[in-house]
Design an enzyme around this catalytic site. Structure first.
Site: not given
Ligand code: GLU
Length: 408
Positions: A270-272
């Site tokens: 996830s880019k989070r």
């Protein structure tokens, strides 16, 4: 459908044999560059490099509400750090600029009028309240929530009356119902009925900004993009994009969708997660080419060293570009072997030690680290020659440049 595919193949031949390869990386400045974004940029860059083509950076900032301060600058710095050099883009300019979408609004306005005039687009006056009600009703009855295309069928008089009343409106594109097929460079033929799953999409918002789908198509055309290599999450949008090309009577580019990158345990990357941001790797002493090699190992497109009976090592950008073959990118998700990153970093240090130019840079970096650690001491051992001897001597136990300071 056959006709459509025949036409597509003609386009493919036209680009591969006569036209310059022009690819683009088109991030939205809604966050910093992360591993997935770097993979897309890197594969576009290698594809351009291996075809003597151009790599273009375009910033897609049409959703002004999601812009993150400093993201635009940071993306450019991160690409530069990774050794991905831009031929045309916001900083360097180029023949087809500007390369930031919010600076191209006049072009989108002009082009949306072309579609209104040829009646492949229409003005939609539906309120948010009506759209919410449609959504709620669809959820209640177990249908796919989608716009019912009501304003497509407004009479000329109705339309004029609403315009005279200066009613707020957006512009929607008329989707063509039925299955459409396109040839994906990586996935092969993809057939999808977009109108079955979506209502007519908004292409121009009431705030005067285009939506992603429209701006993306217009820009790819005017920037003469020959191949679109992007994440597979965009694959469902591609038949819609190709319909827009047809509406303009333009030839679409060739599309290739890059499969998802996953963690090695199969979970979503996830880019989070701050820890997959490029900045995080850089701050932790990971060298750019180690990271690039980790990505190319995970994403396909290359023969594997082990399968060729070769000892794993780091490949330079030139070597990667020479070996890259888009047909070897698999269509299944790529697993990022993060646990091998340190090994790659050590291979990269080893490679630099054996390259005169890189060794000089490495020595300078280590000298800085030592001076920072012992600012008030004159260290005779900090001389270039001693540092370089020391690096060579202790390299087997070193994974990061930062480790050197512990050896002094
Ligand atoms: N702006 C889109 C993104 O953020 C680009 C998608 C594309 O490459 O067409 O991923």
């Amino acid at each position: 459908m056959f006709k459509f595919r025949q036409k597509f193949q003609t386009v493919f031949i036209r680009f591969t044999h006569t036209n310059e390869v022009r690819v683009r990386f088109a991030p939205s400045p809604t966050g910093f560059l992360h591993l997935g974004g770097l993979r897309t940029a890197l594969y576009n860059f290698l594809f351009a490099k291996s075809n003597d083509g151009k790599f273009i950076l375009r910033i897609e900032d049409t959703d002004q509400t999601r812009i993150v301060d400093g993201a635009l600058e940071q993306i450019q710095k991160d690409l530069n750090w990774a050794g991905i050099y831009i031929n045309e883009g916001p900083r360097i300019g180029g023949l087809y600029g500007p390369y930031i979408q919010s600076q191209r609004l006049h072009l989108y306005k002009e082009q949306v009028n072309v579609l209104l005039e040829n009646e492949t687009a229409y003005r939609c006056f539906c309120t948010n309240r009506r759209l919410d009600l449609l959504r709620m009703e669809a959820t209640r009855t177990g249908q796919i929530p989608k716009y019912d295309n009501r304003c497509r069928y407004l009479t000329k008089d109705d339309l004029q009356a609403k315009l005279n009343n200066k009613m707020q409106h957006c512009i929607r594109f008329k989707l063509i119902p039925g299955l459409q097929t396109f040839e994906d460079l990586i996935y092969g033929p993809i057939t999808y009925d977009v109108a079955l799953n979506e209502g007519d999409p908004v292409i121009y918002k009431s705030d005067g900004f285009p939506t992603y789908h429209f701006a993306n198509v217009v820009d790819d055309h005017f920037m003469k993009i020959s191949h679109v290599l992007r994440g597979v999450e965009w694959q469902v949008s591609t038949t819609k994009h190709i319909m827009m090309y047809r509406a303009f009577n333009w030839d679409p580019p060739i599309y290739g969708h890059l499969p998802l990158l996953m963690n090695s345990d199969g979970t979503k990357l996830s880019k989070r997660q701050g820890d997959i941001q490029i900045k995080h790797y850089r701050d932790n002493g990971i060298l750019p080419q180690a990271l690039n090699n980790l990505i190319t190992h995970s994403g396909g497109g290359f023969d594997k060293d082990l399968e060729r009976g070769l000892k794993p090592r780091i490949y330079t950008m030139d070597e990667l570009a020479n070996q890259f073959d888009i047909k070897k990118v698999n269509s299944h998700s790529g697993k990022v072997m993060s646990e091998r990153l340190l090994e790659f970093n050590r291979f990269e240090l080893e490679r630099q030690i054996h390259s005169d130019i890189d060794l000089k840079v490495l020595v300078a970096k280590v000298q800085n680290i030592i001076r920072e650690k012992f600012p008030d001491r004159q260290l005779p051992s900090c001389h270039k020659y001693s540092v370089s001897q020391c690096i060579v001597f202790i390299r087997a136990g070193i994974h990061y440049i930062g480790n050197f300071k512990n050896q002094y």
